[in-house]
Design a protein around this motif. Structure first.
Motif, mmCIF file in Angstrom:
data_model
loop_
_atom_site.group_PDB
_atom_site.id
_atom_site.type_symbol
_atom_site.label_atom_id
_atom_site.label_comp_id
_atom_site.label_asym_id
_atom_site.label_seq_id
_atom_site.Cartn_x
_atom_site.Cartn_y
_atom_site.Cartn_z
ATOM 1 N N VAL A 191 0.858 -1.281 -0.049
ATOM 2 C CA VAL A 191 0.037 -0.202 -0.092
ATOM 3 C C VAL A 191 0.918 1.266 -0.073
ATOM 4 O O VAL A 191 0.446 2.300 -0.467
ATOM 5 C CB VAL A 191 -1.256 0.036 1.194
ATOM 6 N N CYS A 192 1.955 1.279 0.664
ATOM 7 C CA CYS A 192 2.804 2.561 0.745
ATOM 8 C C CYS A 192 4.210 2.303 0.061
ATOM 9 O O CYS A 192 5.123 3.230 0.256
ATOM 10 C CB CYS A 192 3.148 3.005 2.201
ATOM 11 N N GLY A 193 4.416 1.182 -0.586
ATOM 12 C CA GLY A 193 5.660 0.926 -1.133
ATOM 13 C C GLY A 193 5.933 1.724 -2.390
ATOM 14 O O GLY A 193 5.184 2.467 -2.771
ATOM 15 N N ASP A 194 7.178 1.222 -3.055
ATOM 16 C CA ASP A 194 7.459 1.899 -4.163
ATOM 17 C C ASP A 194 6.351 1.819 -5.528
ATOM 18 O O ASP A 194 6.425 2.593 -6.486
ATOM 19 C CB ASP A 194 8.642 1.355 -4.675
ATOM 20 N N ASN A 195 5.896 0.574 -5.257
ATOM 21 C CA ASN A 195 5.004 0.052 -6.523
ATOM 22 C C ASN A 195 3.773 -0.614 -6.009
ATOM 23 O O ASN A 195 3.809 -1.707 -5.807
ATOM 24 C CB ASN A 195 5.531 -0.902 -7.458
ATOM 25 N N PRO A 196 3.004 0.285 -5.112
ATOM 26 C CA PRO A 196 1.678 -0.228 -4.541
ATOM 27 C C PRO A 196 0.886 -1.218 -5.489
ATOM 28 O O PRO A 196 0.670 -0.853 -6.454
ATOM 29 C CB PRO A 196 1.071 0.951 -4.017
ATOM 30 N N THR A 197 0.586 -2.430 -4.965
ATOM 31 C CA THR A 197 -0.691 -3.115 -5.604
ATOM 32 C C THR A 197 -1.817 -2.989 -4.810
ATOM 33 O O THR A 197 -2.706 -3.474 -5.541
ATOM 34 C CB THR A 197 0.096 -4.648 -5.347
ATOM 35 N N ILE A 198 -1.954 -2.556 -3.779
ATOM 36 C CA ILE A 198 -3.305 -2.148 -3.122
ATOM 37 C C ILE A 198 -3.678 -0.735 -3.452
ATOM 38 O O ILE A 198 -3.200 0.243 -2.941
ATOM 39 C CB ILE A 198 -3.317 -2.499 -1.745
ATOM 40 N N THR A 199 -4.593 -0.616 -4.174
ATOM 41 C CA THR A 199 -5.008 0.904 -4.540
ATOM 42 C C THR A 199 -6.322 1.009 -4.610
ATOM 43 O O THR A 199 -6.882 2.326 -4.718
ATOM 44 C CB THR A 199 -4.725 1.035 -6.400
ATOM 45 N N GLU A 200 -7.136 0.206 -3.968
ATOM 46 C CA GLU A 200 -8.378 0.461 -3.517
ATOM 47 C C GLU A 200 -8.455 -0.158 -2.179
ATOM 48 O O GLU A 200 -7.975 -1.215 -1.731
ATOM 49 C CB GLU A 200 -9.420 -0.274 -4.355
ATOM 50 N N LEU A 201 -9.310 0.296 -1.249
ATOM 51 C CA LEU A 201 -9.806 -0.177 0.090
ATOM 52 C C LEU A 201 -10.278 -1.702 -0.109
ATOM 53 O O LEU A 201 -11.145 -2.006 -1.002
ATOM 54 C CB LEU A 201 -10.694 0.708 0.818
ATOM 55 N N ILE A 202 -9.959 -2.350 1.011
ATOM 56 C CA ILE A 202 -10.579 -3.682 1.064
ATOM 57 C C ILE A 202 -11.374 -3.962 2.439
ATOM 58 O O ILE A 202 -10.720 -3.521 3.597
ATOM 59 C CB ILE A 202 -9.536 -4.675 1.192
ATOM 60 N N ASP A 203 -12.474 -4.532 2.420
ATOM 61 C CA ASP A 203 -13.173 -5.021 3.583
ATOM 62 C C ASP A 203 -12.919 -6.592 3.945
ATOM 63 O O ASP A 203 -13.644 -7.352 3.195
ATOM 64 C CB ASP A 203 -14.650 -4.643 3.468
ATOM 65 N N TYR A 204 -12.197 -6.770 4.717
ATOM 66 C CA TYR A 204 -11.707 -7.888 5.337
ATOM 67 C C TYR A 204 -12.987 -8.528 5.880
ATOM 68 O O TYR A 204 -13.592 -7.999 6.705
ATOM 69 C CB TYR A 204 -10.411 -8.118 5.885
ATOM 70 N N GLU A 205 -12.853 -10.036 6.044
ATOM 71 C CA GLU A 205 -13.732 -10.579 6.939
ATOM 72 C C GLU A 205 -13.618 -10.240 8.216
ATOM 73 O O GLU A 205 -12.333 -10.629 8.838
ATOM 74 C CB GLU A 205 -13.646 -12.082 6.625
ATOM 75 N N GLN A 206 -14.394 -9.983 9.080
ATOM 76 C CA GLN A 206 -13.925 -9.587 10.641
ATOM 77 C C GLN A 206 -14.138 -10.987 11.423
ATOM 78 O O GLN A 206 -15.191 -11.377 11.710
ATOM 79 C CB GLN A 206 -14.987 -8.748 11.126
ATOM 80 N N ALA A 207 -12.863 -11.688 11.594
ATOM 81 C CA ALA A 207 -12.849 -12.845 12.220
ATOM 82 C C ALA A 207 -12.312 -12.954 13.635
ATOM 83 O O ALA A 207 -12.406 -13.761 14.439
ATOM 84 C CB ALA A 207 -12.003 -13.814 11.484
ATOM 85 N N VAL A 208 -11.569 -11.793 14.086
ATOM 86 C CA VAL A 208 -10.702 -11.975 15.351
ATOM 87 C C VAL A 208 -10.700 -10.609 15.532
ATOM 88 O O VAL A 208 -11.146 -9.591 14.914
ATOM 89 C CB VAL A 208 -9.122 -12.168 15.062
ATOM 90 N N CYS A 209 -10.340 -10.437 17.015
ATOM 91 C CA CYS A 209 -10.400 -9.046 17.629
ATOM 92 C C CYS A 209 -9.471 -8.999 18.765
ATOM 93 O O CYS A 209 -8.800 -10.084 19.367
ATOM 94 C CB CYS A 209 -11.811 -8.662 18.214
ATOM 95 N N GLU A 210 -9.021 -7.782 19.145
ATOM 96 C CA GLU A 210 -8.095 -7.454 20.054
ATOM 97 C C GLU A 210 -8.518 -6.778 21.488
ATOM 98 O O GLU A 210 -7.901 -6.497 22.184
ATOM 99 C CB GLU A 210 -6.754 -6.578 19.378
ATOM 100 N N LEU A 211 -9.881 -6.574 21.233
ATOM 101 C CA LEU A 211 -10.377 -5.742 22.232
ATOM 102 C C LEU A 211 -10.402 -4.229 22.332
ATOM 103 O O LEU A 211 -9.082 -4.023 22.255
ATOM 104 C CB LEU A 211 -10.228 -6.194 23.538
ATOM 105 N N LYS A 212 -11.445 -3.683 22.263
ATOM 106 C CA LYS A 212 -11.339 -2.027 22.123
ATOM 107 C C LYS A 212 -10.702 -1.643 23.287
ATOM 108 O O LYS A 212 -11.055 -1.938 24.318
ATOM 109 C CB LYS A 212 -12.660 -1.473 21.528
#
Length: 327
Positions: free
Chosen positions: A305-326
């Protein structure tokens, strides 16, 4: 802005001299209503104490403009320590948005941040109260953003709190962050953390990441062009069931206070331009051993996403499977 008079006066060492400076300040305020040109003088704590001694002697003058002067100069002391005062010109108001992060919200409101946004889709639950100290038992069932705003306004009525009762995803996050100067990620799951990181990188917005679980916490800050982003260190969300869930792991409530306070401090340092931010560094905290550790994070030039040649150019909604607790 002309500052030579103010800088010169930082070496004053008697009450009479401070009174002379105050006269200049009062005259300036009475004519212009502007107090911003005086702020540097209060970098000297001795002068600050002398100021209050002098103004105590001057309080017999009860005119409206003098009361406004006292109010303005007290606010100016806040600018010196935090430079986060809500200015009359709203274009200059510091604006932060928090995705959860109860302790950080409290301290930033108390510090005098001009505008704070709060984004959360949940309602207050009894199980939240051991770590989300911005809520009370009387708030159970309320929208979290409304409960948080009420507490923040009770601490500092002058702060503007914008609430966003919405589930944050790729369709709305760019609109949420576009008007804010700094973003704080206090979310409780990896998909949200990667979403916030990617959005901030694409929008060139600085942000603070924080996470807690059990007796451990971590913190890092991203500033565009100054260091690695979250993906440089953690390339993608972990597979489902690879880390414990909230129910399986749990968290000690005070962890939220420790890490949330550090996160608020990162925001304050960024705003005032002082100190060393956690850019290029990951701060970890082990409460059981009571140890802090800083790990250097190199810039990953192959980051998707922030490298010299980004491959992620659109936002991704990943599956929410785990959590760290807010927190």
């Amino acid at each position: 802005m002309e500052q030579s008079f103010i800088v010169m006066q930082t070496q004053i060492f008697n009450v009479q001299s401070v009174e002379i400076v105050l006269c200049h300040m009062i005259q300036d305020f009475s004519q212009t209503g502007n107090s911003s040109a005086w702020k540097d003088i209060f970098l000297d704590p001795w002068i600050t104490r002398m100021f209050f001694q002098c103004t105590d002697k001057m309080k017999q003058e009860q005119s409206t403009w003098f009361q406004n002067f006292l109010h303005a100069i007290k606010k100016q002391l806040i600018i010196v320590t935090a430079n986060m005062l809500q200015h009359t010109n709203t274009d200059n108001t510091v604006k932060l948005i928090l995705f959860l992060g109860a302790p950080a919200a409290l301290y930033l409101a108390a510090a005098g941040v001009g505008t704070i946004g709060i984004a959360d889709a949940d309602e207050v639950d009894l199980s939240n109260l051991q770590r989300q100290v911005i809520h009370t038992t009387a708030d159970v069932g309320k929208l979290k953003v409304e409960s948080a705003a009420e507490t923040m306004k009770a601490i500092n009525p002058d702060v503007t709190v914008n609430t966003y009762h919405t589930f944050v995803d790729s369709s709305n996050i760019m609109d949420l962050i576009k008007d804010y100067d700094f973003i704080l990620d206090g979310t409780d799951n990896f998909p949200a953390k990667f979403l916030i990181n990617d959005a901030c990188v694409m929008a060139e917005k600085p942000f603070s990441h924080a996470g807690i679980i059990r007796f451990q916490g971590q913190l890092m800050t991203y500033v565009p062009g100054q260091g690695p982003c979250y993906r440089c260190a953690f390339q993608s969300p972990p597979p489902k069931d690879a880390v414990p869930t909230c129910k399986q792991a749990g968290v000690i409530g005070a962890m939220g206070g420790v890490i949330g306070s550090l996160q608020a401090m990162e925001a304050i340092k960024y705003i005032i331009g002082q100190g060393d931010l956690l850019t290029g560094r990951l701060l970890t905290y082990d409460a059981l051993k009571m140890t802090f550790r800083t790990v250097k994070l190199p810039k990953n030039h192959h980051c998707p996403v922030c490298g010299d040649n980004p491959t992620i150019t659109e936002l991704i909604d990943y599956e929410q499977a785990v959590c760290e607790l807010k927190h």
